[in-house]
Design a protein around this motif. Structure first.
Motif, PDB file in Angstrom:
ATOM      1  N   TYR A 100       3.376  45.247   1.640  1.00  0.00           N
ATOM      2  CA  TYR A 100       2.551  45.422   0.439  1.00  0.00           C
ATOM      3  C   TYR A 100       3.263  44.883  -0.800  1.00  0.00           C
ATOM      4  CZ  TYR A 100       0.506  47.932  -3.537  1.00  0.00           C
ATOM      5  OH  TYR A 100      -0.037  48.247  -4.751  1.00  0.00           O
ATOM      6  N   VAL A 101       4.558  45.212  -0.921  1.00  0.00           N
ATOM      7  CA  VAL A 101       5.326  44.732  -2.075  1.00  0.00           C
ATOM      8  C   VAL A 101       5.433  43.207  -2.056  1.00  0.00           C
ATOM      9  CG1 VAL A 101       7.580  44.777  -3.219  1.00  0.00           C
ATOM     10  CG2 VAL A 101       6.624  46.885  -2.271  1.00  0.00           C
ATOM     11  N   LEU A 102       5.682  42.617  -0.880  1.00  0.00           N
ATOM     12  CA  LEU A 102       5.789  41.160  -0.765  1.00  0.00           C
ATOM     13  C   LEU A 102       4.480  40.473  -1.140  1.00  0.00           C
ATOM     14  CD1 LEU A 102       7.859  40.845   2.548  1.00  0.00           C
ATOM     15  CD2 LEU A 102       8.657  40.425   0.211  1.00  0.00           C
ATOM     16  N   ASN A 103       3.353  41.043  -0.676  1.00  0.00           N
ATOM     17  CA  ASN A 103       2.045  40.470  -1.025  1.00  0.00           C
ATOM     18  C   ASN A 103       1.772  40.566  -2.521  1.00  0.00           C
ATOM     19  OD1 ASN A 103       1.470  39.807   1.628  1.00  0.00           O
ATOM     20  ND2 ASN A 103       0.442  41.739   2.070  1.00  0.00           N
ATOM     21  N   LYS A 104       2.187  41.671  -3.104  1.00  0.00           N
ATOM     22  CA  LYS A 104       2.002  41.860  -4.546  1.00  0.00           C
ATOM     23  C   LYS A 104       2.834  40.850  -5.329  1.00  0.00           C
ATOM     24  CE  LYS A 104       1.909  45.626  -7.937  1.00  0.00           C
ATOM     25  NZ  LYS A 104       2.240  47.053  -8.177  1.00  0.00           N
ATOM     26  N   MET A 105       4.078  40.613  -4.870  1.00  0.00           N
ATOM     27  CA  MET A 105       4.941  39.613  -5.515  1.00  0.00           C
ATOM     28  C   MET A 105       4.312  38.226  -5.438  1.00  0.00           C
ATOM     29  SD  MET A 105       8.694  40.677  -4.059  1.00  0.00           S
ATOM     30  CE  MET A 105       9.149  38.945  -4.144  1.00  0.00           C
ATOM     31  N   LYS A 106       3.766  37.896  -4.259  1.00  0.00           N
ATOM     32  CA  LYS A 106       3.166  36.578  -4.071  1.00  0.00           C
ATOM     33  C   LYS A 106       1.969  36.388  -4.994  1.00  0.00           C
ATOM     34  CE  LYS A 106       1.270  33.597  -0.444  1.00  0.00           C
ATOM     35  NZ  LYS A 106       0.920  33.504   1.006  1.00  0.00           N
ATOM     36  N   THR A 107       1.159  37.447  -5.115  1.00  0.00           N
ATOM     37  CA  THR A 107      -0.021  37.369  -5.983  1.00  0.00           C
ATOM     38  C   THR A 107       0.375  37.168  -7.439  1.00  0.00           C
ATOM     39  OG1 THR A 107      -1.229  38.835  -4.474  1.00  0.00           O
ATOM     40  CG2 THR A 107      -2.113  38.580  -6.692  1.00  0.00           C
ATOM     41  N   GLN A 108       1.442  37.857  -7.851  1.00  0.00           N
ATOM     42  CA  GLN A 108       1.876  37.803  -9.254  1.00  0.00           C
ATOM     43  C   GLN A 108       2.875  36.682  -9.520  1.00  0.00           C
ATOM     44  OE1 GLN A 108       3.348  41.749  -9.996  1.00  0.00           O
ATOM     45  NE2 GLN A 108       1.310  42.698  -9.948  1.00  0.00           N
ATOM     46  N   GLY A 109       3.240  35.949  -8.460  1.00  0.00           N
ATOM     47  CA  GLY A 109       4.158  34.834  -8.625  1.00  0.00           C
ATOM     48  C   GLY A 109       5.573  35.254  -8.989  1.00  0.00           C
ATOM     49  N   GLU A 110       5.990  36.427  -8.514  1.00  0.00           N
ATOM     50  CA  GLU A 110       7.323  36.935  -8.836  1.00  0.00           C
ATOM     51  C   GLU A 110       8.297  36.647  -7.691  1.00  0.00           C
ATOM     52  OE1 GLU A 110       7.052  40.837 -11.553  1.00  0.00           O
ATOM     53  OE2 GLU A 110       6.188  41.104  -9.559  1.00  0.00           O
ATOM     54  N   VAL A 111       9.572  36.540  -8.049  1.00  0.00           N
ATOM     55  CA  VAL A 111      10.644  36.434  -7.074  1.00  0.00           C
ATOM     56  C   VAL A 111      11.660  37.520  -7.395  1.00  0.00           C
ATOM     57  CG1 VAL A 111      12.471  35.010  -6.095  1.00  0.00           C
ATOM     58  CG2 VAL A 111      10.312  33.952  -6.791  1.00  0.00           C
ATOM     59  N   LEU A 112      11.792  38.482  -6.506  1.00  0.00           N
ATOM     60  CA  LEU A 112      12.662  39.629  -6.764  1.00  0.00           C
ATOM     61  C   LEU A 112      13.786  39.684  -5.734  1.00  0.00           C
ATOM     62  CD1 LEU A 112       9.956  42.386  -7.429  1.00  0.00           C
ATOM     63  CD2 LEU A 112      11.257  41.117  -9.130  1.00  0.00           C
ATOM     64  N   PRO A 113      14.940  40.215  -6.106  1.00  0.00           N
ATOM     65  CA  PRO A 113      16.037  40.378  -5.137  1.00  0.00           C
ATOM     66  C   PRO A 113      15.679  41.426  -4.092  1.00  0.00           C
ATOM     67  CG  PRO A 113      16.583  41.452  -7.208  1.00  0.00           C
ATOM     68  CD  PRO A 113      15.323  40.675  -7.455  1.00  0.00           C
ATOM     69  N   ASP A 114      16.368  41.366  -2.967  1.00  0.00           N
ATOM     70  CA  ASP A 114      16.057  42.278  -1.857  1.00  0.00           C
ATOM     71  C   ASP A 114      16.135  43.736  -2.271  1.00  0.00           C
ATOM     72  OD1 ASP A 114      15.714  40.080  -0.327  1.00  0.00           O
ATOM     73  OD2 ASP A 114      17.560  40.291   0.854  1.00  0.00           O
ATOM     74  N   TRP A 115      17.166  44.114  -3.002  1.00  0.00           N
ATOM     75  CA  TRP A 115      17.329  45.524  -3.356  1.00  0.00           C
ATOM     76  C   TRP A 115      16.171  46.027  -4.185  1.00  0.00           C
ATOM     77  CZ3 TRP A 115      17.372  47.331  -8.323  1.00  0.00           C
ATOM     78  CH2 TRP A 115      17.636  46.399  -9.349  1.00  0.00           C
ATOM     79  N   ARG A 116      15.607  45.139  -5.041  1.00  0.00           N
ATOM     80  CA  ARG A 116      14.480  45.538  -5.894  1.00  0.00           C
ATOM     81  C   ARG A 116      13.208  45.711  -5.052  1.00  0.00           C
ATOM     82  NH1 ARG A 116      13.081  44.583 -11.336  1.00  0.00           N
ATOM     83  NH2 ARG A 116      11.328  45.972 -11.796  1.00  0.00           N
ATOM     84  N   ILE A 117      13.028  44.808  -4.088  1.00  0.00           N
ATOM     85  CA  ILE A 117      11.853  44.911  -3.203  1.00  0.00           C
ATOM     86  C   ILE A 117      11.884  46.227  -2.434  1.00  0.00           C
ATOM     87  CG2 ILE A 117      10.715  43.898  -1.189  1.00  0.00           C
ATOM     88  CD1 ILE A 117      11.772  41.171  -2.148  1.00  0.00           C
ATOM     89  N   LEU A 118      13.056  46.542  -1.882  1.00  0.00           N
ATOM     90  CA  LEU A 118      13.188  47.766  -1.104  1.00  0.00           C
ATOM     91  C   LEU A 118      13.015  49.008  -1.961  1.00  0.00           C
ATOM     92  CD1 LEU A 118      16.139  46.755   1.254  1.00  0.00           C
ATOM     93  CD2 LEU A 118      13.730  46.962   1.834  1.00  0.00           C
ATOM     94  N   ARG A 119      13.504  48.955  -3.177  1.00  0.00           N
ATOM     95  CA  ARG A 119      13.316  50.105  -4.077  1.00  0.00           C
ATOM     96  C   ARG A 119      11.841  50.312  -4.367  1.00  0.00           C
ATOM     97  NH1 ARG A 119      16.766  50.803  -9.537  1.00  0.00           N
ATOM     98  NH2 ARG A 119      18.328  51.289  -7.960  1.00  0.00           N
ATOM     99  N   MET A 120      11.102  49.203  -4.623  1.00  0.00           N
ATOM    100  CA  MET A 120       9.660  49.323  -4.892  1.00  0.00           C
ATOM    101  C   MET A 120       8.917  49.859  -3.667  1.00  0.00           C
ATOM    102  SD  MET A 120       9.029  45.811  -7.070  1.00  0.00           S
ATOM    103  CE  MET A 120       7.266  46.095  -7.278  1.00  0.00           C
ATOM    104  N   ALA A 121       9.476  49.585  -2.483  1.00  0.00           N
ATOM    105  CA  ALA A 121       8.856  50.085  -1.256  1.00  0.00           C
ATOM    106  C   ALA A 121       9.317  51.507  -0.928  1.00  0.00           C
ATOM    107  CB  ALA A 121       9.186  49.151  -0.092  1.00  0.00           C
ATOM    108  N   GLY A 122      10.228  52.044  -1.772  1.00  0.00           N
ATOM    109  CA  GLY A 122      10.724  53.406  -1.552  1.00  0.00           C
ATOM    110  C   GLY A 122      11.697  53.514  -0.407  1.00  0.00           C
TER     111      GLY A 122
END
Length: 614
Positions: free
Chosen positions: A574-596
């Motif tokens: 879900y977080v990866l799809n949201k990043m793709k939609t918004q055109g964002e590139v986030l580090p792994d630790w940030r993605i995992l934090r957003m995913a809880g």
């Protein structure tokens, strides 16, 4: 030759530290000389946590010394902690090895070598304890409480521990080093929690405070060791009481995992060296039949989650869903009524609810009753759900009582059965002729019984319509006699039959629609569980209790229901799809934090897998 002196052990001082202080006072230049002084042998290894040669030391103590081998082992080594959850045989073998001069198998027998929880590499100390010891005793010493793997804070001050420069193993098997201001330096680099974020450390300390009491209890008291399966059964019983396991002892693993993770944040479990990796991990295995021992830290985490004390785990007997035997006979006409004469019970499970059902049979009168469990108090001992068989004693007594001038209500009270049951046993359902005292019957009663005999297949209503005046006279004169001496015919049920095939198709359509809604990529993920789906379609009880009657729905759900791990992966997606939609590139630790989720290798690998396949 015995020792001329021996230093007094300090409270909670590690045996290694006691020997190191002796070495300092002995004036020996080489540790081997100290080893020989203490143990009359140079083959003894200076072991940090589970030393050997204790009997040899006791034999060498000065005459005025009052120490025993048990005092040293229980009060100054980690033996009580590391062997608490071993079988009696294993614990005894470790104890004997510690008494002897041959300790090479100690760490293997105790399970420490095989555990995936690492041993402490350096002796550790608490800054406040170090200063307090200097002020109180004039010298510091190594504490037992500070050397337990997974316990990264002082249990007294709840502040991080620090690594000394003294190795617990690998620095020489005859080496004894005592703590000093040179080898015990409290700095950012020696802080064992230095790499842990402050927020995670705060959560860890909260959980650690809950473990302090059981850790102290294990280190300071000896409990009778239990066989390994004891712990699995105790945990399973606790899970049953919380609805996380069936009375068949089968654990609802997904629910248990979810329950446990609601208690412990994954990042905190990492500090305890007890991360959850998925099906078949330690959390799943520890609540099953134990075929191997588990590290004490993991037992403590489970006990805390289940709100179980050390005393409850070791001292209280494994409970049954019913009060302890023997059980009472509940036949009111048996000579052993309400006496505890039943020593055995058949335990089955309800097909629908999976609750326990006990079947009890009196050995004297064969009266058999069932009770739906679990019992909630001692008073439930005299409770029954239904009677399966009244037995020959009860039936014979009923025949005797039926020949007396006794009302139906009084007969029902005496026999402990409702009036319809009494009538069923006395009339056509039992295919037996009613025995009556002809001399006591009135003309109307004899006429009514004759009418029944002439029309065995007619109902009460049909007989009444044939002779209304007779029926009304009997009704006014002796209603109870009339009720007991009227035919009972099995009436067809008016209850509408359920078309389960049709209902299965209807429920399946509803479930498919709800799951498609939950899997909407634009919606924040919600875990797909049976409980959640049931709530959303308004048929939670139906799905939980009658799913076995809905084969199509059941088959579909088996493929769609999510485990905790499945749901965690979907959160990452879900977080990866949201990043793709918004055109964002986030580090792994940030993605995992957003995913809880914690920043761990397992989840980083999942991210790599997603990236390779996109």
């Amino acid at each position: 030759m015995g020792l001329l002196f021996f230093n007094t052990p300090y409270p909670d001082e590690l045996f290694y530290s006691i020997c190191a202080r002796f070495h300092k006072r002995s004036g020996n230049i080489h540790e081997k000389a100290t080893i020989e002084d203490l143990f009359s042998s140079r083959s003894i290894t200076a072991s940090a946590f589970l030393p050997s040669g204790i009997n040899a030391l006791i034999a060498n103590l000065p005459p005025f010394a009052v120490y025993t081998a048990e005092q040293f082992i229980v009060n100054h080594t980690l033996y009580p902690f590391y062997t608490a959850f071993l079988s009696p045989k294993q614990a005894e073998q470790v104890y004997k090895s510690m008494l002897s001069n041959d300790g090479k198998d100690i760490y293997v027998r105790s399970g420490i070598n095989a555990s995936d929880i690492p041993q402490v590499k350096f002796f550790r100390f608490c800054k406040q304890c170090f200063e307090s010891d200097m002020e109180k005793y004039g010298e510091p010493y190594f504490h037992r409480f500070h050397q337990v793997s997974g316990i990264e804070c002082c249990l007294e001050h709840y502040t991080p521990l620090y690594n000394s420069s003294v190795l617990t193993s690998g620095g020489g098997k005859h080496r004894f080093e005592f703590p000093t201001t040179e080898n015990c330096v409290a700095s950012e680099n020696t802080n064992v929690l230095n790499s842990i974020p402050e927020a995670v450390t705060e959560k860890y300390i909260v959980h650690l405070k809950e473990l302090v009491s059981p850790i102290r209890t294990l280190l300071n008291k000896r409990f009778v060791n239990k066989e390994l399966q004891w712990f699995g059964e105790k945990y399973t019983n606790a899970l049953i009481s919380k609805g996380l396991a069936y009375y068949s002892q089968r654990v609802k693993q997904d629910d248990w995992r979810e329950f446990f993770l609601e208690k412990y944040d994954p990042s905190v479990l990492g500090i305890f060296h007890s991360s959850i990796t998925g099906k078949g991990d330690w959390l799943s295995m520890i609540v099953q039949k134990h075929r191997k021992s588990f590290h004490p830290i993991r037992h403590l985490l489970v006990m805390s989650a289940l709100e179980m004390s050390v005393e409850e785990l070791f001292n209280e007997e494994i409970t049954s869903p019913f009060v302890s035997p023997p059980w009472a006979c509940l036949n009111p006409v048996c000579d052993f009524y309400k006496q505890d004469v039943i020593n055995s019970m058949d335990l089955t499970l309800s097909d629908n609810t999976k609750n326990p059902i006990g079947t009890f049979t009196c050995p004297h009168c064969k009266y058999t009753y069932t009770r739906r469990g679990p019992d909630k108090s001692e008073a439930d001992r005299n409770r029954k759900t239904r009677v399966k068989s009244y037995g020959p004693v009860w039936e014979e007594k009923l025949k005797e009582q039926s020949q007396l001038d006794t009302s139906l209500r009084e007969l029902s009270r005496k026999m402990g059965a409702d009036p319809n049951t009494i009538k069923r046993y006395l009339t056509t359902n039992k295919k037996e002729k009613i025995v009556v005292n002809e001399a006591k019957l009135s003309v109307d009663q004899k006429t009514w019984l004759g009418l029944i005999g002439e029309n065995p297949n007619k109902s009460v209503k049909q007989l009444r319509m044939g002779n209304k005046a007779l029926y009304m006279r009997l009704y006014r004169a002796n209603r109870e006699w009339l009720g007991m001496n009227s035919p009972i015919l099995n009436q067809p049920s008016n209850k509408e039959r359920i078309d389960w095939s049709k209902r299965d198709n209807e429920i399946l359509d509803e479930v498919v629609n709800v799951i498609n809604e939950l899997l909407n990529e634009d919606q924040k993920p919600i875990r797909i569980t049976l409980s959640k789906l049931g709530s959303m379609i308004g048929k939670k009880a139906l799905l939980e209790k009658k799913l076995y009657k809905l084969p199509k729905t059941k088959l579909y759900l088996e493929k769609q229901l999510e485990s905790v791990s499945d749901f965690q992966i979907r959160r990452i997606e879900y977080v990866l799809n949201k990043m793709k939609t918004q055109g964002e590139v986030l580090p792994d630790w940030r993605i995992l934090r957003m995913a809880g989720l914690p920043y761990e290798e397992k989840w980083v690998d999942v991210l790599k897998h997603f990236r390779r396949n996109r």
